[in-house]
Design a protein around this motif. Sequence first.
Motif, PDB file in Angstrom:
ATOM      1  N   THR A  97      36.124  41.063  45.479  1.00 50.56           N
ATOM      2  CA  THR A  97      35.546  40.097  46.421  1.00 50.56           C
ATOM      3  C   THR A  97      34.157  40.549  46.898  1.00 50.56           C
ATOM      4  N   HIS A  98      33.953  41.872  46.946  1.00 49.47           N
ATOM      5  CA  HIS A  98      32.668  42.395  47.401  1.00 49.47           C
ATOM      6  C   HIS A  98      31.563  42.200  46.364  1.00 49.47           C
TER       7      HIS A  98
ATOM      8  N   ALA B  91      40.582  39.878  35.399  1.00 49.63           N
ATOM      9  CA  ALA B  91      40.668  40.512  36.718  1.00 49.63           C
ATOM     10  C   ALA B  91      40.077  39.606  37.796  1.00 49.63           C
ATOM     11  N   PHE B  92      38.924  39.036  37.537  1.00 51.77           N
ATOM     12  CA  PHE B  92      38.314  38.116  38.512  1.00 51.77           C
ATOM     13  C   PHE B  92      39.186  36.868  38.688  1.00 51.77           C
ATOM     14  N   GLU B  93      39.669  36.316  37.579  1.00 55.52           N
ATOM     15  CA  GLU B  93      40.478  35.097  37.646  1.00 55.52           C
ATOM     16  C   GLU B  93      41.748  35.310  38.452  1.00 55.52           C
TER      17      GLU B  93
ATOM     18  N   GLY C 109      41.091  34.629  41.876  1.00 57.18           N
ATOM     19  CA  GLY C 109      40.447  33.350  42.148  1.00 57.18           C
ATOM     20  C   GLY C 109      38.954  33.445  42.256  1.00 57.18           C
ATOM     21  N   LEU C 110      38.359  34.389  41.532  1.00 62.33           N
ATOM     22  CA  LEU C 110      36.917  34.625  41.604  1.00 62.33           C
ATOM     23  C   LEU C 110      36.254  34.392  40.251  1.00 62.33           C
TER      24      LEU C 110
END
Length: 297
Positions: A184-185, A207-209, A212-213
Amino acid sequence: MDIKQLRYFAAVVAEGGFSGAAAKLHLSQPSLSKAIRSLEEQIGFQLLERTTKRVDLTESGRVFHERALQVLAEMDLFEKEVGEVKIAGSGEVRIGMIESVKNWIPGVLGWYRQEFPDMHVALKEVLTRPDIEHALRNYDVHACLTNEFIAEEDIETQPLYEEKLVLVMSAAHRLAGMEEIGLTHIADEPFIITGKGFQTRSNILQAFEAEGLVPNICSDADRFETILTLVEAGIGISIIPRNYIGSTVPEMLVIKELDSASLDRTVYLACMKNRYRPPAIEVLLERMQAGISNPTE
């Protein structure tokens, strides 16, 4: 006429008689005498003058004996070379590899060099799955070190060790001093990622998915070397295998571990299931499988 008959004949001449030659060859004297008579019948002339005490070469026998020794010497050399081919094949082992094994494989090859100093080792970067399958099936390589489990009927994939993908950033980056950093950072930070078709890219996007990123991708690069150069220059941040960096982190970089299951993965050894490999090559592959450890430890 066969090579065994020539060996028998040469032994009789060297020992000066049938009894000594028979003992050396672990044959009965009648069997040895029969073999020499058969040889003489096949070539059409007498080789030996037989007396009660010893045997001597006939004039034709001396010429035949000289040539027979030449043939036997050539045969001995040929058998030695065949034995070497059986052990070492062409004398070269070709290994496909991903970039992150560069700090792991020297330990294996150092041992192999001592055991098989005459074997030539060719290392070839084979990075994407299609390239790995093509290299194996076309015999371009004997095996591949890969971060993908390849589920194919003709390819065998064995785990070697676990590795982590870690965040890398310039030491001057504004987040470099943070103790704990999550995805998130960094979601909005300019992000440098490996090219399409690379497993590392898939791991990062997963990893991002999972959180939710979506990463803010600013650049693509196929090689970690290029990525680190861009990161050091402050172009962006990235995620790469920890093992690629090695035990010493460059002063211009900061690395951070991220809490994500998608960023933990396995390095595998992939080979063709039914391909014959000479023993000298099998020994290297077995050594790789036996040395299951994290190269950064």
